[in-house]
Enzyme design. Structure first.
Site, PDB file in Angstrom:
ATOM      1  N   ASP A  61       1.124  -8.266  -1.419  1.00  0.00           N
ATOM      2  CA  ASP A  61      -0.277  -7.826  -1.400  1.00  0.00           C
ATOM      3  C   ASP A  61      -0.368  -6.391  -1.901  1.00  0.00           C
ATOM      4  OD1 ASP A  61      -3.154  -8.078  -0.383  1.00  0.00           O
ATOM      5  OD2 ASP A  61      -2.464  -6.240   0.597  1.00  0.00           O
ATOM      6  N   TYR A  73      -4.184   1.426  -4.907  1.00  0.00           N
ATOM      7  CA  TYR A  73      -2.994   1.965  -4.223  1.00  0.00           C
ATOM      8  C   TYR A  73      -2.218   2.855  -5.198  1.00  0.00           C
ATOM      9  CZ  TYR A  73      -3.836  -1.530  -0.525  1.00  0.00           C
ATOM     10  OH  TYR A  73      -4.383  -2.290   0.480  1.00  0.00           O
ATOM     11  N   TRP A  97       0.835  -1.213   0.000  1.00  0.00           N
ATOM     12  CA  TRP A  97       0.000   0.000   0.000  1.00  0.00           C
ATOM     13  C   TRP A  97       0.872   1.266   0.000  1.00  0.00           C
ATOM     14  CZ3 TRP A  97      -3.583   1.592   4.727  1.00  0.00           C
ATOM     15  CH2 TRP A  97      -4.308   2.739   4.387  1.00  0.00           C
TER      16      TRP A  97
HETATM   17  N1  LIG Z   1      -8.530  -2.871   3.340  1.00  0.00           N
HETATM   18  C1  LIG Z   1      -7.445  -3.546   3.038  1.00  0.00           C
HETATM   19  O1  LIG Z   1      -7.512  -4.533   2.360  1.00  0.00           O
HETATM   20  C2  LIG Z   1      -6.114  -3.099   3.587  1.00  0.00           C
HETATM   21  C3  LIG Z   1      -6.034  -2.035   4.497  1.00  0.00           C
HETATM   22  C4  LIG Z   1      -4.806  -1.743   5.074  1.00  0.00           C
HETATM   23  C5  LIG Z   1      -3.669  -2.458   4.705  1.00  0.00           C
HETATM   24  N2  LIG Z   1      -3.763  -3.461   3.799  1.00  0.00           N
HETATM   25  C6  LIG Z   1      -2.576  -4.237   3.396  1.00  0.00           C
HETATM   26  O2  LIG Z   1      -1.807  -4.569   4.541  1.00  0.00           O
HETATM   27  C7  LIG Z   1      -0.485  -4.078   4.384  1.00  0.00           C
HETATM   28  C8  LIG Z   1       0.112  -3.758   5.738  1.00  0.00           C
HETATM   29  O3  LIG Z   1      -0.648  -2.810   6.443  1.00  0.00           O
HETATM   30  P1  LIG Z   1      -0.235  -1.288   6.548  1.00  0.00           P
HETATM   31  O4  LIG Z   1       0.814  -0.996   5.505  1.00  0.00           O
HETATM   32  O5  LIG Z   1      -1.488  -0.501   6.552  1.00  0.00           O
HETATM   33  O6  LIG Z   1       0.368  -1.139   8.013  1.00  0.00           O
HETATM   34  P2  LIG Z   1       1.598  -1.765   8.808  1.00  0.00           P
HETATM   35  O7  LIG Z   1       2.203  -2.861   8.047  1.00  0.00           O
HETATM   36  O8  LIG Z   1       1.080  -2.030  10.169  1.00  0.00           O
HETATM   37  O9  LIG Z   1       2.589  -0.513   8.905  1.00  0.00           O
HETATM   38  C9  LIG Z   1       3.395  -0.181   7.800  1.00  0.00           C
HETATM   39  C10 LIG Z   1       4.216   1.081   8.041  1.00  0.00           C
HETATM   40  O10 LIG Z   1       5.027   0.988   9.196  1.00  0.00           O
HETATM   41  C11 LIG Z   1       6.328   1.543   8.930  1.00  0.00           C
HETATM   42  N3  LIG Z   1       7.283   0.426   9.052  1.00  0.00           N
HETATM   43  C12 LIG Z   1       7.193  -0.812   8.485  1.00  0.00           C
HETATM   44  N4  LIG Z   1       8.197  -1.613   8.861  1.00  0.00           N
HETATM   45  C13 LIG Z   1       8.947  -0.888   9.726  1.00  0.00           C
HETATM   46  C14 LIG Z   1      10.108  -1.174  10.454  1.00  0.00           C
HETATM   47  N5  LIG Z   1      10.702  -2.361  10.416  1.00  0.00           N
HETATM   48  N6  LIG Z   1      10.639  -0.183  11.248  1.00  0.00           N
HETATM   49  C15 LIG Z   1      10.047   1.012  11.317  1.00  0.00           C
HETATM   50  N7  LIG Z   1       8.931   1.351  10.635  1.00  0.00           N
HETATM   51  C16 LIG Z   1       8.384   0.416   9.835  1.00  0.00           C
HETATM   52  C17 LIG Z   1       6.267   2.141   7.527  1.00  0.00           C
HETATM   53  O11 LIG Z   1       5.796   3.498   7.554  1.00  0.00           O
HETATM   54  P3  LIG Z   1       6.668   4.783   8.011  1.00  0.00           P
HETATM   55  O12 LIG Z   1       8.082   4.514   7.652  1.00  0.00           O
HETATM   56  O13 LIG Z   1       6.073   5.947   7.304  1.00  0.00           O
HETATM   57  O14 LIG Z   1       6.428   4.876   9.486  1.00  0.00           O
HETATM   58  C18 LIG Z   1       5.174   1.299   6.896  1.00  0.00           C
HETATM   59  O15 LIG Z   1       4.545   1.912   5.810  1.00  0.00           O
HETATM   60  C19 LIG Z   1      -0.654  -2.886   3.422  1.00  0.00           C
HETATM   61  O16 LIG Z   1       0.553  -2.493   2.832  1.00  0.00           O
HETATM   62  C20 LIG Z   1      -1.655  -3.458   2.459  1.00  0.00           C
HETATM   63  O17 LIG Z   1      -1.017  -4.339   1.556  1.00  0.00           O
HETATM   64  C21 LIG Z   1      -4.960  -3.789   3.242  1.00  0.00           C
END
Ligand SMILES: NC(=O)c1ccc[n+]([C@@H]2O[C@H](COP(=O)([O-])OP(=O)(O)OC[C@H]3O[C@@H](n4cnc5c(N)ncnc54)[C@H](OP(=O)(O)O)[C@@H]3O)[C@@H](O)[C@H]2O)c1
Length: 327
Positions: A51, A56, A21
């Site tokens: 995913d 996106y 995303w």
């Molecule tokens: N409705 C749906 O279907 C839906 C909704 C939400 C998500 N998703 C899917 O789920 C995936 C994961 O969820 P998400 O991206 O919303 O949230 P997440 O994985 O909980 O958080 C991702 C964010 O955390 C930070 N990050 C990631 N790894 C890190 C690390 N090792 N150390 C420090 N910061 C880190 C990055 O942002 P920063 O560097 O800016 O802090 C990253 O963009 C999405 O990419 C998408 O594919 C689907």
């Protein structure tokens, strides 16, 4: 990297996969070069499952993944999503014509003849009482446009209904230390049906990385700024729907449990992998270092029963009252 069976598909996917995303949009500016480096890092670490969604960055995320597939020879399974291009979520919007058009666009963006896995992208609850929509997806499988389909749900009740449809292969759901209810009421049923589970928002939008502070600021085009009250989409997608200050306080308690050699992100991801019903966590990664940190989780030992009990207690005391009844 360790791999787990994705439901009945026959695929074995990396238990830490890649959420694409943030490399599309809605998370502040990320350059294509940074995104490509993050994607390549994932493949270098053994990730074989990504995913994404058609929305996106209006196809940008899918197009970057198509570029990655051209640049790499490893097998890469891509799960995309369809449905969020509707101006308003209605069951009628999931028509044969719309579904076909969305799939055709994803086929073009991903430069492929057939999509590996298509997930309905948070459709209205009522859709799960409409077998005809699942019939249309079956027709797209028969037509060779998609290999498998699944759903990405907001609520557990939707997940339970979805897996009654025999060809639903996967359920994507928010599951992390701050969203524990799926383990209580959904995983056993999903295991019985042999449905793959993709744990999304595994780091609670960055809260569980332990790096956020009370005064952390987010860009205007980052949903952690513009969707904190759920103005653009379900508020549960931003910080898992947990109040920011409460979340930070709970994170500090989790920090006290950190096993030697684990980063905070790794501890949060390892917690998810403790549940064998989960096929993979799909942390979003914007930078190569983040991806390497996240993927390193797969090599780490299990959390102790004491650590699991402590996370449960933190959830019960601080988080459960905020989220348990909502999703
Ligand atoms: N409705 C749906 O279907 C839906 C909704 C939400 C998500 N998703 C899917 O789920 C995936 C994961 O969820 P998400 O991206 O919303 O949230 P997440 O994985 O909980 O958080 C991702 C964010 O955390 C930070 N990050 C990631 N790894 C890190 C690390 N090792 N150390 C420090 N910061 C880190 C990055 O942002 P920063 O560097 O800016 O802090 C990253 O963009 C999405 O990419 C998408 O594919 C689907």
């Amino acid at each position: 990297m360790r791999y787990r069976a994705l439901g009945r598909t026959g695929w074995k996917v990396s238990e830490i996969s890649f959420g694409a995303w943030a490399i599309g949009g809605s998370w502040g500016q990320v350059s294509d070069e940074e995104s490509m480096a993050a994607l390549h890092q994932a493949i270098d670490c053994g990730v074989n499952f990504i995913d994404t969604a058609d929305v996106y960055g209006g196809g940008r995320s899918e197009r970057l993944i198509a570029r990655l597939k051209k640049e790499r020879k490893e097998e890469i399974i891509v799960a995309t999503k369809a449905g969020r291009r509707l101006p308003r979520q209605t069951v009628e919007g999931y028509s044969r014509q719309n579904l076909s058009a969305w799939i055709d666009d994803s086929l073009r963006n991903l430069s492929t003849e057939r999509l590996d896995l298509v997930q309905l992208h948070g459709p209205p609850t009522e859709l799960y009482s409409r077998p005809e929509v699942f019939g249309m997806l079956d027709d797209l499988v028969t037509a060779g446009k998609i290999r498998y389909y699944g759903v990405s749900v907001e609520k557990i009740e939707e997940a339970l209904k979805a897996i009654e449809f025999p060809n639903v292969q996967t359920v994507q759901i928010i599951f992390n230390c701050f969203r524990q209810r799926p383990a209580e009421v959904f995983f056993a049923r999903a295991k019985e049906k042999c449905v793959g589970i993709l744990a999304r928002v595994p780091l609670a939008s960055g809260l569980l990385t332990g790096k956020l502070k009370p005064d952390s600021r987010f860009a205007a085009d980052d949903h952690r700024n513009f969707n904190r009250q759920g103005k653009a989409f379900d508020v549960g997608e931003t910080f898992s729907g947990v109040d920011y200050e409460v979340g930070l306080a709970a994170v500090e308690e989790i920090r006290q449990l950190l096993p030697a050699g684990f980063s905070m992100s790794q501890c949060a991801l390892r917690w998810i992998l403790m549940f064998d019903a989960v096929t993979c966590a799909i942390p979003g990664g914007k930078r190569a270092e983040q991806v390497a940190d996240n993927c390193g989780t797969s090599e780490l030992p299990e959390l102790t029963p004491e650590a699991m009990a402590a996370v449960q207690r933190i959830y019960d005391e601080k988080i459960r009252p905020l989220v348990q009844h909502r999703w």
